[in-house]
Design an enzyme around this catalytic site. Structure first.
Site, PDB file in Angstrom:
ATOM      1  N   GLU A   1       0.879  -1.184  -0.070  1.00 33.54           N
ATOM      2  CA  GLU A   1      -0.026  -0.027   0.071  1.00 33.54           C
ATOM      3  C   GLU A   1       0.933   1.185   0.123  1.00 33.54           C
ATOM      4  O   GLU A   1       2.046   1.274   0.648  1.00 33.54           O
ATOM      5  CB  GLU A   1      -0.825  -0.087   1.182  1.00 33.54           C
ATOM      6  CG  GLU A   1      -0.136   0.183   2.734  1.00 33.54           C
ATOM      7  CD  GLU A   1      -0.899  -0.058   3.677  1.00 33.54           C
ATOM      8  OE1 GLU A   1      -1.258   1.079   4.293  1.00 33.54           O
ATOM      9  OE2 GLU A   1      -1.273  -1.382   4.004  1.00 33.54           O
TER      10      GLU A   1
ATOM     11  N   LYS B   1       2.611   4.628   1.109  1.00 35.22           N
ATOM     12  CA  LYS B   1       2.877   5.030   2.417  1.00 35.22           C
ATOM     13  C   LYS B   1       2.734   6.612   2.461  1.00 35.22           C
ATOM     14  O   LYS B   1       3.263   7.343   1.721  1.00 35.22           O
ATOM     15  CB  LYS B   1       4.485   4.844   3.047  1.00 35.22           C
ATOM     16  CG  LYS B   1       4.803   5.096   4.080  1.00 35.22           C
ATOM     17  CD  LYS B   1       5.993   5.242   4.650  1.00 35.22           C
ATOM     18  CE  LYS B   1       6.445   5.429   6.148  1.00 35.22           C
ATOM     19  NZ  LYS B   1       6.429   6.860   6.195  1.00 35.22           N
TER      20      LYS B   1
ATOM     21  N   ASP C   1       2.463  10.362   3.466  1.00 36.44           N
ATOM     22  CA  ASP C   1       3.233  11.292   4.132  1.00 36.44           C
ATOM     23  C   ASP C   1       2.418  12.354   4.831  1.00 36.44           C
ATOM     24  O   ASP C   1       1.816  13.390   4.273  1.00 36.44           O
ATOM     25  CB  ASP C   1       4.211  11.972   3.244  1.00 36.44           C
ATOM     26  CG  ASP C   1       5.231  12.956   3.964  1.00 36.44           C
ATOM     27  OD1 ASP C   1       5.130  12.744   4.969  1.00 36.44           O
ATOM     28  OD2 ASP C   1       5.883  13.658   3.290  1.00 36.44           O
TER      29      ASP C   1
ATOM     30  N   TYR D   1      -5.723   2.251   7.661  1.00 33.87           N
ATOM     31  CA  TYR D   1      -4.752   1.077   7.262  1.00 33.87           C
ATOM     32  C   TYR D   1      -4.607   0.015   8.282  1.00 33.87           C
ATOM     33  O   TYR D   1      -3.600  -0.793   7.846  1.00 33.87           O
ATOM     34  CB  TYR D   1      -3.314   1.708   6.659  1.00 33.87           C
ATOM     35  CG  TYR D   1      -2.657   2.446   7.325  1.00 33.87           C
ATOM     36  CD1 TYR D   1      -2.123   2.066   8.697  1.00 33.87           C
ATOM     37  CD2 TYR D   1      -2.601   3.986   7.357  1.00 33.87           C
ATOM     38  CE1 TYR D   1      -1.237   2.884   9.517  1.00 33.87           C
ATOM     39  CE2 TYR D   1      -1.789   4.681   7.843  1.00 33.87           C
ATOM     40  CZ  TYR D   1      -0.982   4.152   9.392  1.00 33.87           C
ATOM     41  OH  TYR D   1      -0.550   5.053  10.073  1.00 33.87           O
TER      42      TYR D   1
ATOM     43  N   LYS E   1      11.128   2.916   1.153  1.00 30.48           N
ATOM     44  CA  LYS E   1      10.963   4.272   0.677  1.00 30.48           C
ATOM     45  C   LYS E   1      11.386   4.701  -0.851  1.00 30.48           C
ATOM     46  O   LYS E   1      12.016   3.890  -1.475  1.00 30.48           O
ATOM     47  CB  LYS E   1      11.986   5.008   1.708  1.00 30.48           C
ATOM     48  CG  LYS E   1      11.775   4.933   3.362  1.00 30.48           C
ATOM     49  CD  LYS E   1       9.943   5.128   3.610  1.00 30.48           C
ATOM     50  CE  LYS E   1       9.988   6.585   3.741  1.00 30.48           C
ATOM     51  NZ  LYS E   1      10.974   7.092   4.858  1.00 30.48           N
TER      52      LYS E   1
ATOM     53  N   CYS F   1      38.541  19.317  23.671  1.00 30.78           N
ATOM     54  CA  CYS F   1      37.179  19.801  23.744  1.00 30.78           C
ATOM     55  C   CYS F   1      36.789  21.129  23.605  1.00 30.78           C
ATOM     56  O   CYS F   1      37.513  21.914  24.276  1.00 30.78           O
ATOM     57  CB  CYS F   1      36.776  19.086  25.103  1.00 30.78           C
ATOM     58  SG  CYS F   1      34.771  19.563  25.340  1.00 30.78           S
TER      59      CYS F   1
ATOM     60  N   CYS G   1      35.186  22.338  27.210  1.00 29.31           N
ATOM     61  CA  CYS G   1      35.935  22.284  28.588  1.00 29.31           C
ATOM     62  C   CYS G   1      37.497  22.414  28.279  1.00 29.31           C
ATOM     63  O   CYS G   1      38.211  22.468  29.401  1.00 29.31           O
ATOM     64  CB  CYS G   1      35.527  21.290  29.335  1.00 29.31           C
ATOM     65  SG  CYS G   1      36.050  19.796  28.955  1.00 29.31           S
TER      66      CYS G   1
ATOM     67  N   CYS H   1      35.606  13.795  24.430  1.00 25.07           N
ATOM     68  CA  CYS H   1      36.133  14.375  25.415  1.00 25.07           C
ATOM     69  C   CYS H   1      36.338  13.677  26.764  1.00 25.07           C
ATOM     70  O   CYS H   1      35.561  12.812  27.043  1.00 25.07           O
ATOM     71  CB  CYS H   1      35.027  15.568  25.856  1.00 25.07           C
ATOM     72  SG  CYS H   1      35.311  16.408  27.198  1.00 25.07           S
TER      73      CYS H   1
ATOM     74  N   CYS I   1      32.803  18.416  32.170  1.00 25.70           N
ATOM     75  CA  CYS I   1      32.448  19.037  30.720  1.00 25.70           C
ATOM     76  C   CYS I   1      31.048  19.625  30.872  1.00 25.70           C
ATOM     77  O   CYS I   1      30.128  18.686  31.090  1.00 25.70           O
ATOM     78  CB  CYS I   1      32.820  18.265  29.844  1.00 25.70           C
ATOM     79  SG  CYS I   1      32.293  18.632  27.977  1.00 25.70           S
TER      80      CYS I   1
END
Length: 704
Positions: A125, A127, A129, A235, A323, A428, A431, A446, A452
């Site tokens: 079926e 899909k 949106d 559905y 998709k 990092c 920090c 880090c 941090c």
């Protein structure tokens, strides 16, 4: 007066302008998203956002906690009650090419023990949106409509759903309890007409039909929804007092006879080749359907087979979404920013000249890690023909069913002459601690830990996220604000806010955007989440490698917080019975187990967890409805070859009956099911004096 260039701003000027931009953009968001009354044009809104982003890029240390660049739309509208779904609304796994569909079919056959030649039918079926919606009917009367939300809990939009013409108020001949699920959408023709009306009255137009449908359904004023041309395709279903039919196709036809609109392009397919052929036909018609679709959904047709296949943690095994190909666009890479996550990971983010990709305006994209930027994979092999990514490059951006866009390619012919290779930081940016990359790890991290601020804030954001504690009124923006002000430093602080500030109202009332009602609502929402399911708590702790699925797996395996905590603590030495039992959980590997016990073994982190749990009422894991089950609560091990079902199906059926399936035999094992070829596990079971059953005896025990 002409606006000063960003490069010529002083630090004080930049700070003042960022404050002004935050106020203007915040007011515009509220006017549009919450009050449905836009006050500025699209062009002016976009100009303000671009100006804000440019200043933040020039002065990153001045970025505000309430920065508009961190906001998506306006605050959630107050007024929608939460609805707990009786049957979870799950998402679907995605496929992107023909091979994925062939593997989907093959995996189902493996699970069910079917040969490649055995007949196996599916439905296919379009899909849609749109926005998922669940409709509950009792005795043929619509009693409730709810959005999907996080799958377990959605928003009550019953009044708005009643205004949609495709949704019947009453049904004849329906089961006593019937939850119908489907998609709310808007046709292209109606979308164009709506935008014309919006433009004629000077209101903001919508970017695409999906956004228009979602925004229309979530209006607090149902009269606004009534004026929006929403449609609904049914559905699927949730809770039922009796089955609709024996097959998916027949059930869809039954919903149609009950008065629901179902998609006429839904067909029954005999195997994957027919599925792929129907996918091709739908893709050809996509532009002329009159509504947006982004793929085709395949489902095993026989509902008995769907029951046998069951579910993973968040997706059904018996369905997949195929998709359509990714949508692409080219744009300029303006800068690369480094974000520090809750586990210390340094994640590069591409800041792009805004471009529309698949109906969505994209201004940021992930760059994955330093290897991806350099044009190689984690093994040093070239990707994109070895082309690196540099600031100033013309890059190709794509979206393929992903929330976060990605940079796919680079056009070297448009590379600026002065473009330099990107130098990935080794400290990092938050920090200043060393950022190291361990052998075998694709990510640089880090080492600052609790010192941090980025890690602390990201852990708190994760803690209040939707799949974790989901505290209404305490989102990312509020977490940043409260952390900056010293109100919240760790999760336990959330649950002492009211006590630490008396009634807490006066302090919040003095803050922009807060009033007495919103402050009291926040404290009430915090109190409501003191009672938390075990799986959500484990996930909320933000332990590396322990995601939502694994958290629920641990919850089901140990049942209670006390049992979980005791077992993980005992496994801290990474040897002995407790460690073996942890690894014996089907789906738990050494890396995940080490990460879990390490978190509980660290003194500071363990103390933080203990302080948090002190304020909570942790609910035991929900068990399957196993009244009368002879194996509920027992630990079962399958070994050898099963002849009447596959190992995957055996495991799924055992867990559905309340059993815990383990991968290894120990003194805590209750039953070992041994098929032909069973070796050391059966031998160990007999040495321990455990109950050993053959497959026939197992099936007789569970009444199969």
């Amino acid at each position: 007066m002409a606006e000063k260039s960003v490069n010529s701003l002083s630090e004080d000027e930049a700070r003042a302008e960022l404050a002004e931009l935050a106020q203007k953009i915040g007011a515009a968001n509220k006017a549009y998203h919450t009050e449905d009354a836009p006050e500025i044009s699209d062009a002016e809104y976009d100009r303000l956002k671009r100006r804000n982003a440019a200043i933040e890029a020039q002065f990153p240390a001045l970025k505000r906690a309430d920065s508009p660049s961190e906001q998506v739309g306006g605050a959630p509208a107050e007024g929608f009650a939460k609805v707990r779904h009786r049957v979870r609304m799950l998402s679907l796994a995605n496929a992107f090419d023909d091979d994925d569909i062939l593997e989907f079919d093959a995996s189902i056959r493996r699970f069910l023990g079917l040969t490649a030649e055995a007949p196996l039918a599916y439905t296919a079926e379009p899909k849609i949106d749109g926005l998922s919606l669940s409709l509950r009917y009792e005795d043929g009367v619509l009693t409730q409509a709810a959005t999907r939300g996080d799958g377990a809990e959605g928003e009550n939009v019953t009044a708005n759903a009643r205004t949609i013409h495709d949704i019947p108020e009453t049904l004849k001949g329906a089961p006593r309890i019937l939850e119908v699920r489907g998609e709310v959408y808007m046709s292209h023709e109606d979308f164009a007409a709506l935008n014309e009306r919006q433009a004629a009255r000077g209101a903001k137009t919508f970017a695409n039909p999906r956004n228009a449908a979602a925004g229309s359904l979530r209006q607090l004023d149902s009269t606004i929804t009534r004026d929006r041309p929403l449609r609904f395709f049914a559905y699927s279903w949730g809770e039922l007092s009796e089955p609709l039919a024996d097959t998916q196709m027949a059930a869809i036809e039954r919903l149609n006879t009950l008065g629901f609109q179902t998609n006429p392009l839904t067909v029954r397919c005999e195997g994957p080749q027919e599925m792929l052929a129907h996918y091709a036909r739908i893709e050809e018609q996509r532009a002329t359907l009159g509504y947006d679709i982004d793929g085709v959904v395949y489902k095993v047709d026989a509902l008995e087979l769907q029951r046998r296949l069951g579910f993973r943690s968040t997706t059904p095994r018996w369905a997949i979404a195929h998709k359509f190909p990714a949508e692409l666009a080219w744009t300029r890479l303006e800068s690369i920013d480094i974000q520090v996550g809750r586990t210390g990971a340094l994640s590069p983010v591409a800041r792009l000249t805004p471009v529309t990709v698949g109906g969505v305006v994209v201004s940021n994209a992930t760059l994955h890690n330093e290897d991806y930027i350099a044009g190689r994979d984690s093994n040093g092999n070239p990707i994109r023909d070895g082309k690196d990514i540099r600031v100033g490059d013309w890059v190709q951006v794509y979206r393929a069913g992903d929330v976060i866009p990605k940079v796919a390619d680079v056009d070297l012919s448009k590379r600026p002459d002065d473009a330099q290779p990107y130098d990935f930081p080794t400290t990092c940016p938050e920090c200043g601690s060393d950022a190291i990359r361990e052998e075998g790890d694709a990510v640089r991290r880090c080492t600052g830990g609790l010192i941090c601020p980025a890690q602390a804030v990201e852990k708190l954001k994760h803690f209040v996220s939707r799949a974790a504690f989901d505290i209404e009124g305490l989102g990312a923006k509020q977490v940043e604000q409260f952390y900056r002000d010293g109100w919240i430093r760790e999760p336990a602080d959330i649950f002492t806010l009211r006590d630490r500030f008396g009634q807490g109202l006066q302090q919040l009332r003095n803050r922009e955007g807060w009033g007495e009602k919103s402050a009291e609502n926040l404290f009430a929402a915090i109190d409501e989440r003191r009672r938390i399911p075990l799986g959500r708590l484990i996930f909320a702790l933000g332990i590396r490698h322990v995601g939502e699925n694994a958290s629920n797996l641990f919850a089901r395996s140990y049942g209670t917080w006390e049992a979980f905590e005791e077992a993980v603590t005992a496994a801290g030495a990474q040897e002995g019975a407790a460690w073996d039992n942890l690894l014996a959980i089907d789906g738990v590997g050494t890396v995940m187990a080490q990460s879990l016990v390490s978190a509980f073994a660290q003194e500071a982190e363990r103390a933080s967890i203990d302080r948090l749990v002190h304020y909570l009422d942790v609910q035991p894991a929900e068990r399957p409805q196993t009244d009368g089950s002879p194996v509920a609560g027992k630990t079962v091990v399958f070994t050898g070859t099963l002849e009447r079902m596959t190992r995957a199906e055996a495991k799924a059926r055992a867990e559905a009956l309340g059993a815990k399936v383990s991968g290894s035999v120990s003194a805590k094992t209750d039953i070992v099911v041994a098929g032909p070829g069973a070796g050391s596990k059966e031998k160990k079971a007999r040495e321990l004096g455990l109950e050993v059953l053959d497959e026939d005896a197992w099936l007789a025990l569970i009444g199969a």
